[in-house]
Design an enzyme around this catalytic site. Structure first.
Site, short mmCIF file in Angstrom:
data_model
loop_
_atom_site.label_atom_id
_atom_site.label_comp_id
_atom_site.label_asym_id
_atom_site.label_seq_id
_atom_site.Cartn_x
_atom_site.Cartn_y
_atom_site.Cartn_z
N CYS A 73 0.87 -1.17 0.00
CA CYS A 73 0.00 0.00 0.00
C CYS A 73 0.90 1.22 0.00
O CYS A 73 1.55 1.52 1.00
CB CYS A 73 -0.93 0.01 1.22
SG CYS A 73 -1.95 1.50 1.32
N CYS A 217 -4.76 6.03 -4.42
CA CYS A 217 -4.10 4.73 -4.28
C CYS A 217 -2.66 4.91 -4.75
O CYS A 217 -2.41 5.12 -5.94
CB CYS A 217 -4.81 3.66 -5.11
SG CYS A 217 -3.98 2.05 -5.11
#
Length: 274
Positions: A73, A217
């Site tokens: 992430c 993201c």
């Protein structure tokens, strides 16, 4: 249990220090904590653990809101770096961490931005994983009764990138979940919808695996730029405009790591009885 709420461009996280606290997170507990009405509310849970290797500073774990553990992430990595310095777990500016499938170096700059060495993008289908006979720059897929042209890459997690004319009208809500769980992605995938504005500027929306569409993201921005460069659409340094804000991505091409630079914001500290 003490925790911090943080975000990277609106992609929000619950961050927990498991170096000085004994904690265990079951999928059920994570789902309860992730609930925005009944819990803390977040896109991902980030857990700071002691290093497994003496050459490293920490181990970095990531859980989606649905309780599933993932290996990468990018926005979370920036918040992770900011968190460990804020909490006095380290005073280093170059922070070396392990993840479920590799290592990363997180660099906190003088202006409190965080630069992340995301490693080299991997276009091999088996690495994504993606079901294909051989590696291609562009794949043809059938989904939702449409023919989709896409690029596929691993940034430590699986990404599918589709070029669109306008991200504002892209079918993120309908096509995103269909492609996320497409049979050609055995571990599901993050789906990026990329609009090329200029060779050094893209707009992007991402439907994240296990979380749905998020404000930003980080690994998705990296994947979009990597695919765009591979397909000859983009320059080596690209500004990525996401719903939550801006990231800067730099990649010199095969054989080189990709770098992501962006902000990490501490919102508040909290305590919750489990």
């Amino acid at each position: 249990m003490q925790f911090s709420k943080m975000h990277g461009l609106g992609n929000d996280f619950m961050v927990v220090d498991a170096v000085t606290q004994n904690v265990f997170f079951s999928p059920e507990l994570i789902r309860r904590l992730a609930d925005r009405h009944l819990g803390v509310g977040f896109d991902q849970l980030l857990v700071v653990e002691p290093p497994y290797d003496p050459e490293l500073d920490f181990h970095y774990r990531i859980f989606n809101a649905d309780g599933s553990e993932v290996a990468q992430c990018g926005n979370g990595a920036r918040c992770f770096a900011r968190f460990v310095r804020l909490k006095g777990l380290t005073n280093k500016r170059d922070i070396r961490v392990s993840t479920a499938n590799g290592r990363m170096v997180l660099t906190v700059t003088d202006d409190d931005l965080v630069r992340v060495n995301m490693g080299e993008p991997n276009f091999e289908p088996s690495a994504v994983p993606f079901r294909a006979n051989k590696a291609e720059k562009t794949y043809i897929m059938r989904a939702a009764e449409q023919t989709i042209l896409c690029g596929v890459v691993s940034m430590g997690n699986p990404h599918c990138v589709i070029q669109v004319d306008d991200v504002d009208t892209a079918a993120v809500e309908t096509l995103g979940p269909v492609l996320e769980s497409h049979e050609r992605f055995p571990e599901r995938a993050n789906i990026g919808f990329m609009q090329v504005v200029k060779r050094e500027h893209i707009r992007l929306r991402v439907y994240e695996r296990g979380a749905g569409e998020t404000q930003a993201c980080g690994s998705g921005a990296c994947a979009a730029v990597a695919v765009g460069i591979q397909q000859g659409l983009l320059d080596e340094e690209v500004r990525v405009e996401l719903p939550g804000g801006r990231l800067d991505i730099a990649w010199k091409g095969p054989g080189h790591p990709l770098y992501m630079t962006g902000p990490a914001v501490h919102v508040y500290d909290g305590f919750i009885h489990l």
